[in-house]
Design an enzyme around this catalytic site. Structure first.
Site, PDB file in Angstrom:
ATOM      1  N   LYS A  35       0.841  -1.201   0.000  1.00  0.00           N
ATOM      2  CA  LYS A  35       0.000   0.000   0.000  1.00  0.00           C
ATOM      3  C   LYS A  35       0.875   1.250   0.000  1.00  0.00           C
ATOM      4  O   LYS A  35       2.081   1.183   0.246  1.00  0.00           O
ATOM      5  CB  LYS A  35      -0.920  -0.007   1.225  1.00  0.00           C
ATOM      6  CG  LYS A  35      -0.198   0.053   2.563  1.00  0.00           C
ATOM      7  CD  LYS A  35      -1.171   0.014   3.717  1.00  0.00           C
ATOM      8  CE  LYS A  35      -0.416   0.074   5.056  1.00  0.00           C
ATOM      9  NZ  LYS A  35      -1.338   0.098   6.207  1.00  0.00           N
ATOM     10  N   TYR A 261      17.992  30.025   6.797  1.00  0.00           N
ATOM     11  CA  TYR A 261      16.871  30.833   7.273  1.00  0.00           C
ATOM     12  C   TYR A 261      16.845  30.895   8.794  1.00  0.00           C
ATOM     13  O   TYR A 261      16.961  29.866   9.474  1.00  0.00           O
ATOM     14  CB  TYR A 261      15.541  30.246   6.777  1.00  0.00           C
ATOM     15  CG  TYR A 261      15.302  30.420   5.295  1.00  0.00           C
ATOM     16  CD1 TYR A 261      15.187  31.691   4.731  1.00  0.00           C
ATOM     17  CD2 TYR A 261      15.164  29.313   4.473  1.00  0.00           C
ATOM     18  CE1 TYR A 261      14.954  31.850   3.375  1.00  0.00           C
ATOM     19  CE2 TYR A 261      14.917  29.459   3.113  1.00  0.00           C
ATOM     20  CZ  TYR A 261      14.819  30.727   2.570  1.00  0.00           C
ATOM     21  OH  TYR A 261      14.587  30.881   1.222  1.00  0.00           O
TER      22      TYR A 261
END
Length: 364
Positions: A35, A261
């Site tokens: 899956k 950042y």
């Protein structure tokens, strides 16, 4: 030249891990769970590699099953979440699939739908996880209705474990007892089968193997246990996915200067910083903290600063021979994905299934 981030998928390691599952439970049939695009590894390629080995494949939806059928996968396929509407029952029959039935609504949909040929059905008991499945008080009645139904060929009785990744958790014994008690009330027939063990129970609980085992994440080389130590004596699992990129720039940063950042990392001393072509836009975790390791030239190097959309920065001061173009392993061979998950406060499953179309997949 294309952007260098790549997921290298080792089908040999996949087959090795499957062999470990087979060795652990030689008498049981094996449903290989594929899956979520085979936990991010590519369901068509994974199922193709395991088709000669696996007794069945498990998927989450009709769409995942149809993708495999249309790719030529002819092995039994089970819809682990069942159907989501009446029209899907006809598609299950059309594509020769099996389905889980976990609710009264799904049961009634099946019984109200005439079919040209009967389906194999996996009837699910909620043995204590309290997610999907019939309560014990309803389970036997549901089983009797399916036994009498023309729409049903073979029956498998299934449940799912909530805490198998914690072998000492008392709920494991409670769920096993509930499963056994419900089966005793059913008087299981010779042509019916039982399934309880996922990856963690396959590794740690032979008493839960029954007729079918359902390995998922272990097939991809991930230790499913929260405490990794119990696997020390077990056959080694091998990582199937190695996520890697390359250094595209090297900066010299003076002591006291920040990187990235927000300047969440500052150099304690003059440092060499490698910029790597990988970021959260590819599926690498943005929440990986400073110090999260990557592997360069066989040596670990720590993240330095926030992961950005396209790039991440690594302190390579301790790797003087590192240079632009060097391969950087982000997880996989030599650096378990579980390690990156711990530094990112998540689980390996999320990292493996989170890569996107910017990442090139190469199968070897």
């Amino acid at each position: 030249m294309t952007r260098p981030i790549e997921a290298l998928i080792s089908l040999a390691n996949l087959r090795h891990n499957f062999a470990q599952a087979r060795d652990l439970s030689p008498a049981a049939k094996i449903m290989a769970v594929v899956k979520a695009n085979a936990y991010g590894h590519g369901a068509i390629h994974v199922a193709g590699a395991l088709t000669p080995l696996a007794d069945a494949f498990g998927v989450a939806s009709l769409e995942e099953a149809v993708e495999l059928r249309e790719a030529g996968i002819a092995s039994p396929i089970v819809l682990l979440s069942g159907v989501f509407g009446r029209e899907q029952i006809h598609e299950v029959a059309r594509y020769d699939l099996a389905t889980v039935i976990h609710s009264a609504e799904q049961l009634q949909l099946l019984l109200d739908t005439p079919l040209r040929r009967p389906l194999d059905v996996w009837l699910k008991l909620d043995s204590g996880m309290h997610r999907l499945g019939f309560q014990a008080s309803e389970f036997c009645r549901a089983a009797q209705r399916l036994r009498a139904a023309k729409q049903v060929a073979k029956l498998v009785f299934i449940s799912h474990l909530a805490c198998a990744d914690q072998p000492a958790q008392s709920l494991n014994a409670t769920q096993l007892a509930t499963f056994r008690r419900s089966l005793e009330q059913l008087n299981v027939r010779n042509d019916e089968a039982l399934s309880l063990a996922n990856s963690a129970a396959l590794l740690t609980r032979p008493d839960m193997h029954f007729d079918w085992v359902r390995p998922g994440v272990m097939l991809y080389g991930v230790n499913p246990l929260i405490d990794r130590e119990p696997l020390a004596a077990a056959p080694a699992l091998r990582p199937v996915m190695t996520l890697r990129s390359r250094i595209i720039s090297i900066q010299t940063v003076s002591a006291g200067e920040g990187v990235g950042y927000g300047e969440t990392w500052r150099a304690a001393e003059n440092s060499r910083i490698a910029v790597v072509a990988a970021g959260y836009g590819d599926g690498y975790p943005r929440h990986a903290v400073n110090g999260c390791p990557v592997l360069i030239n066989g040596q670990l190097a720590p993240l330095a600063g926030r992961v950005s959309m396209d790039l991440l920065s690594v302190d390579i001061s301790a790797i003087p021979d590192a240079t632009v173009g060097d391969v950087v392993t982000l997880w996989g061979e030599g650096l378990p994905v579980e390690t990156i998950a711990r530094y990112s406060e998540t689980i390996a499953y999320e990292l493996l299934t989170g890569l996107n179309q910017r990442v090139k997949f190469t199968y070897v």
